[in-house]
Design an enzyme around this catalytic site. Structure first.
Site, short mmCIF file in Angstrom:
data_model
loop_
_atom_site.label_atom_id
_atom_site.label_comp_id
_atom_site.label_asym_id
_atom_site.label_seq_id
_atom_site.Cartn_x
_atom_site.Cartn_y
_atom_site.Cartn_z
N GLY A 193 36.28 153.01 14.37
CA GLY A 193 37.28 151.95 14.30
C GLY A 193 36.93 150.86 15.29
O GLY A 193 36.39 151.13 16.37
N CYS A 194 37.24 149.62 14.95
CA CYS A 194 36.87 148.51 15.85
C CYS A 194 37.69 148.56 17.13
O CYS A 194 37.18 148.33 18.23
CB CYS A 194 36.98 147.17 15.15
SG CYS A 194 38.58 146.86 14.37
#
Lengths: 342, 342, 342, 342
Positions: A148-149
């Site tokens: 996930g960013c």
């Protein structure tokens, strides 16, 4: 040596970002672009900023002949991604950008995403794609799960500190500010310019954001015992960038030293001089992550702040970095462009 | 072959943009960075987005040893630039980004800039740097004068049309929309975020903008008789980009054909399919210029629209393209990066 | 009844905001506008958005005859303000918007602002202008000290909780996001559109922001013992708005109940339903403050978020609310306009 | 006297803007809010910036009892609007904000909107709602057709000039820049923040924008012979504001005089001093329209620029102004708020 590349989900932002990066890569050539909803269209019509490139048109996934493909990027929505990847050739190297293979435990996946995992064999096989901390596993992998960013940003700030035991594991607060492209190209009212610009707000407050699954998994594994952080993301009116402001208890100088040491040899992680805070402006469009450490006026407390571009280091740049490892190419190839400022 | 490069005026936006571009150039190495007002500072402190690069600190121009320099970019304010360049070694290759050498006639310079030119020999020697139209002269030059960013945009839309005689020379209106970085890093009230964002306005209305000097010079030379256009720039709340909407009288299809032919072999000028209009979003951060042509509902009238990034194709990218020619390097070297979108 | 009003510092944003608000006030008339640096100019030239109003030109403070003035707003920079106010007629009602009279203790003032206070008598006399908590003192006051805009936002989130003893006083973290107009109309490089837009960063990290002086003073007084919060402001690319995300330890439901009760009769403070988070978009241009409470997934922890417009409720709106009290006008007069969205 | 008001289409931006304005109106009370797609929801959930107001919940149009309603605003999409209005009580006063009743000729309507008009009786009855030019007809009307926001802007710049014969009727070019809220709250990819911000482009180039129907109708009627203008709108990254830059042939000073005279008594139209250009920043959120005139360097040519807020003067503010006339209320009631800057 030129490797043949396919990108599934090429009509979204992470797909377009992969194309932007690969356009300047010396050892990759894009052979197929999958995008079911816009199949048949040229990339020039879907993303006019790529019109100068000689790219294949978008096709459905069924139309792609994977026999000549060396590596496939999957930039599909979660849930779709696991179904597609389960059906791909079993020897095809894959870098997935979705959330589908980030969590190692099927129960954790179901808890955070609400559905049972449909590709358990691939889930077991997948390596977590936070390059700097899984480099050797990624080199040996077939399937890499992009992080996930937001999860990446928080981990760059905190992993070395948790591993080194220099912060209180029960008192970690992660106040995160993210830009809008992280939400993708989906048509939602709150992503309209008129709704989003000129203001900001918190969302998924209190521990409901799915990236917490990654924080829990990774931080607990590092600490050897359960670790839960507080995490509140905020949406701010900018297109690219994540800023993670972490409030921790520990000695600020020791924290800075730990991070400096941990990232001393890393090409993309820049630890700022003690007391300096990073800005998302200074990493936009690049694969760099800036990390800063400041002492609080209250003794024994520190603020650690990490900044990266969600579409690059937080997603497509990370994916390309991992693909370089999978293909035994120089890790930094295609990724050393400077940020765009102003 | 690696050429040694100096940049004067490296603490401004066009200086920083040059560094960003040269960072990925295979045949250039930055040896000296001049910036009098910030001499002694590191580039990491002046432009933190460049902190990953191994760059010399800023120095005063007097401190630079030009004997080992192959080419010097001058990104100084006009008037300062002519004084500095007059004092540089006479055999040094120079690409100037200021307004000082754009106008060939000293009287024109004085008319538009309000002071007598102080480097007449260099003014006479300078070649106008609109690469696509002065390529051979630039290859043979020592000193190249970068064009105005607005002037470049308008010329990409109009030069082939004027040269081919397919539009009415007395009825050209150029309504231009430009982003804020074109105004530089100067401290002016109207450039503050609070003043500039969320609104837009025209300025220099009615024919007072200095880039008209370039339009007059170039269009009249092309036509072989005086040509005056109407030109109104507008400031819009974005950081990069120029959009020139040109209202012309002529056959729209002939206009499109003329542009397609003129730019068929150009690596950076993309003529869109007939009837499509370009957007500054799709060239941001790149050296590309998109040009579109639409017919008006009134027969015999057409709209020609050109879009480019003022800091790249409009200034520093153009300068690098010209430097490549001066140094006999592949013209596109360091300039093929894709635009940044979103 | 119409009261005659003077505004000193009318060429800044808070001055202009006062004029905007007073333009729709039924009982005030602007008689004099002071602005030394732009004295002699019309307001239409300094703030063209006010050109439809019939306003006096800007004058120097010396030119103002205060004998006919009922109330004076001082929107001057700190330090200047104390000198000016010390010299104003001793019976003139004053609402000060600067930082000069916010701290009651001269030593605190010197600690946070770096200079000895030059108007000790007025400092002693001044009432802290957070209307909802000092209403009766303000009614009886002559000189009201406007609060810091960040300080106001944090106090709306936290004061009732500290007073009620429902949160841990030693574990309060205030992560604040503020818009750019809070920095005023000063010419600073980091406030340029090209520098500020499209990105965000923390500043004054670790407890150096001056509004901490107000938090310390007010929270300690409320608690009856020293209270120190952690406070990190972030600058985000918007013109108006402050969002204060407060991480506290306590029962979330009790916290929500406490805030609901505390603000039940307040016209400008809206406590959102439990679990909802406010946005700065929804208070822009208004005098409202939205407060939300969410439980964290970790038991015993909560997030309290307050949003207001720094120029209105955080500064000029607050000032007008206090002026209404000083003049015995309906407190909400001139302040009930709805926010501007989008 | 308090009039009871209904608003149909209250979940869109023009509906919300009407509520914002009416909230401060002394003689109107909102009795019913129609919004089929969000019926059953509270306005606080649909537009949280209105949560401080005591408003009825959204209902379907069928649920509204019009017997107690004095005036109804219709802020529905075109085509829907004509069907709804045809079915409303025949004696109900109506201000329509859609495009459905702007064109007097059914054939013109069908040409520009692509479908036959379904409410011909109402079309014939409707009065064109450009208040300053149809004031007496509006006072006597039952049904007023709100103008297009772009059409209004262009007409404020040009109507007096066409009527006075001071410009060449065959050489009018209208280059318009509009903000995004004009496109409404519809979910379209090109209206996403990530797509729209930081760039700009022309659309409906060459004479295909529907507001041309209004220009043709109104300008031809004024001139007494067919008049066709060139009109190119551009979308710029801001939420509110329209700027119309008009290139005309005529004497600039005579043009300025004509506009000064025409608008001398108008409360909302401000003609700037000769040579000054307006900005959308200075009318945002207000009902004012600023008009400026500059001479071009080419003799006999001038630039006339008008700026207004598309949601206020261009739509909901205009609607309220007309409603005031219909109800015999002071025309400026509820509309004198100053613009919001910054």
């Amino acid at each position: 040596m030129i490797y043949n590349i396919a990108i599934l989900g090429a009509s979204g932002y992470t797909g377009a970002e992969l194309i932007r990066l690969i356009a300047n890569h010396s050892h990759m050539k894009i052979k197929a672009l999958g995008g079911n909803s816009k199949a048949g269209q040229s990339m020039a019509s879907v993303f006019p900023h790529l019109r100068h490139l000689d790219l294949p048109d978008l096709v459905t996934m069924e139309e792609i002949d994977f026999s000549g493909i060396d590596l496939c990027f999957c930039a599909l929505p979660h849930k779709t991604s696991q179904e597609v990847i389960a059906a791909l050739p079993k020897n095809l190297k894959i870098v997935d950008l979705s959330a589908d293979f980030r969590l190692r435990n099927p129960a954790d996946y179901e808890k955070w995403y609400g559905n049972a995992h449909a590709a358990l064999a691939q889930q077991e096989e997948a390596v977590y794609g936070l390059t700097e901390f899984y480099r050797e596993e990624i080199r040996a992998a077939r399937l890499v799960a992009g992080t996930g960013c937001n999860a990446a940003t928080g981990q760059y700030a905190l992993r070395p500190l948790i591993a080194a035991g220099v912060i209180d594991l029960d008192e970690i607060i992660l106040d995160l500010k993210c830009a809008v492209s992280g939400a993708g190209r989906a048509l939602k009212e709150n992503l309209l310019h008129a709704e989003l610009s000129e203001g900001y707000h918190a969302y998924a407050v209190g521990g409901t954001h799915r990236h917490l699954g990654e924080f829990d998994q990774e931080f607990s594994a590092l600490a050897g015992r359960p670790v839960q952080v507080q995490f509140t993301p905020h949406l701010v009116p900018a297109n690219r960038g994540i800023l993670a402001t972490c409030y921790v208890k520990g000695d600020a100088q020791a924290i800075h030293d730990t991070l400096k040491t941990a990232y001393a040899a890393e090409p993309f992680i820049e630890v700022l001089p003690f007391g300096e805070a990073p800005s998302t402006r200074h990493i936009r469009g690049s694969n760099f992550c800036h990390v800063g450490v400041c002492a609080d006026r209250i003794s024994g407390r520190a603020i650690v702040i990490a900044a990266l571009d969600n579409l690059t280091k937080g997603s497509s740049g990370q994916a390309l970095q991992n693909a370089n490892l999978l293909l035994d190419i120089e890790e930094t190839e295609g990724l050393m462009m400077a940020p765009l400022f102003p």
